[in-house]
Design an enzyme around this catalytic site. Structure first.
Site, PDB file in Angstrom:
ATOM      1  N   ARG A 188      -2.122   7.657   6.365  1.00  0.00           N
ATOM      2  CA  ARG A 188      -2.173   6.361   6.103  1.00  0.00           C
ATOM      3  C   ARG A 188      -2.913   5.919   4.954  1.00  0.00           C
ATOM      4  O   ARG A 188      -3.818   6.483   4.697  1.00  0.00           O
ATOM      5  CB  ARG A 188      -2.000   5.294   7.279  1.00  0.00           C
ATOM      6  CG  ARG A 188      -1.526   5.772   8.649  1.00  0.00           C
ATOM      7  CD  ARG A 188       0.016   5.377   8.633  1.00  0.00           C
ATOM      8  NE  ARG A 188       0.592   6.001   9.934  1.00  0.00           N
ATOM      9  CZ  ARG A 188       1.387   6.901  10.025  1.00  0.00           C
ATOM     10  NH1 ARG A 188       1.834   7.490   8.841  1.00  0.00           N
ATOM     11  NH2 ARG A 188       2.104   7.082  10.959  1.00  0.00           N
ATOM     12  N   GLY A 189      -2.426   4.919   4.049  1.00  0.00           N
ATOM     13  CA  GLY A 189      -3.253   4.163   2.902  1.00  0.00           C
ATOM     14  C   GLY A 189      -2.944   5.073   1.750  1.00  0.00           C
ATOM     15  O   GLY A 189      -3.730   4.849   0.694  1.00  0.00           O
ATOM     16  N   CYS A 190      -1.816   5.852   1.763  1.00  0.00           N
ATOM     17  CA  CYS A 190      -1.525   6.370   0.275  1.00  0.00           C
ATOM     18  C   CYS A 190       0.057   5.961  -0.201  1.00  0.00           C
ATOM     19  O   CYS A 190       0.763   5.486   0.568  1.00  0.00           O
ATOM     20  CB  CYS A 190      -1.364   7.846   0.309  1.00  0.00           C
ATOM     21  SG  CYS A 190      -2.867   8.647   0.818  1.00  0.00           S
ATOM     22  N   GLN A 191      -0.169   5.722  -1.503  1.00  0.00           N
ATOM     23  CA  GLN A 191       1.281   5.266  -1.965  1.00  0.00           C
ATOM     24  C   GLN A 191       2.311   6.205  -1.967  1.00  0.00           C
ATOM     25  O   GLN A 191       3.452   5.894  -1.410  1.00  0.00           O
ATOM     26  CB  GLN A 191       1.051   5.055  -3.474  1.00  0.00           C
ATOM     27  CG  GLN A 191       0.616   3.517  -4.014  1.00  0.00           C
ATOM     28  CD  GLN A 191       0.438   3.240  -5.415  1.00  0.00           C
ATOM     29  OE1 GLN A 191       0.558   4.216  -6.158  1.00  0.00           O
ATOM     30  NE2 GLN A 191       1.395   2.103  -5.523  1.00  0.00           N
ATOM     31  N   SER A 192       1.927   7.599  -1.910  1.00  0.00           N
ATOM     32  CA  SER A 192       3.031   8.660  -1.937  1.00  0.00           C
ATOM     33  C   SER A 192       2.921   8.912  -0.396  1.00  0.00           C
ATOM     34  O   SER A 192       2.082   8.800   0.423  1.00  0.00           O
ATOM     35  CB  SER A 192       2.466   9.774  -2.816  1.00  0.00           C
ATOM     36  OG  SER A 192       2.242   9.345  -3.908  1.00  0.00           O
TER      37      SER A 192
END
Length: 131
Positions: A45-49
């Site tokens: 969690r916490g990634c754009q990709s």
């Protein structure tokens, strides 16, 4: 592949376009996570990709596998794999990945969003490996 070998190869690249192409090549080579393991349980969690990581202990060593839907992120994941895969918890704790990224020149060439995402991934891997 070792962090030192990656650094040597990066230094041989004549410009950042070549370095990005090398990073993408590393991603294609090292980011092999079967589709059946690319699940919400392994998603970071916490990634754009989209990023999936599995970490399993094996004879006091950590086996790290990862994948992403973005080519550059896959390359950055490959660097994390090169740094941490088949290492002990102590080796992972002792390796200064931030300094290595600085040596590679990545710090100033990543967007702020990507830098935050990679920091999140590194922190998660370190937490998963209990370092």
């Amino acid at each position: 592949m070792t962090p030192q070998k990656v650094l040597q190869n990066f230094q041989r690249c004549s410009n950042w376009e070549d370095k990005y192409l090398y990073l993408i090549e590393l991603g294609d080579r090292f980011c092999i996570l079967p589709l059946n393991e690319q699940t919400n349980d392994h998603k970071i969690r916490g990634c754009q990709s989209s990023v999936w990581i599995t970490l399993t202990p094996n004879d006091n060593l950590i086996h790290l596998a990862a994948n992403s839907d973005a080519a550059i992120v896959k390359g950055l994941l490959a660097l994390i794999i090169i740094a941490y895969d088949q290492k002990s918890r102590q080796q992972i704790a002792e390796f200064d990945i931030d300094a290595w990224f600085e040596q590679l020149g990545l710090t100033q060439h990543l967007t702020p969003t990507r830098s935050i995402g990679i920091a999140t991934i590194i922190k998660q891997v370190q937490l998963m490996s209990n370092v």
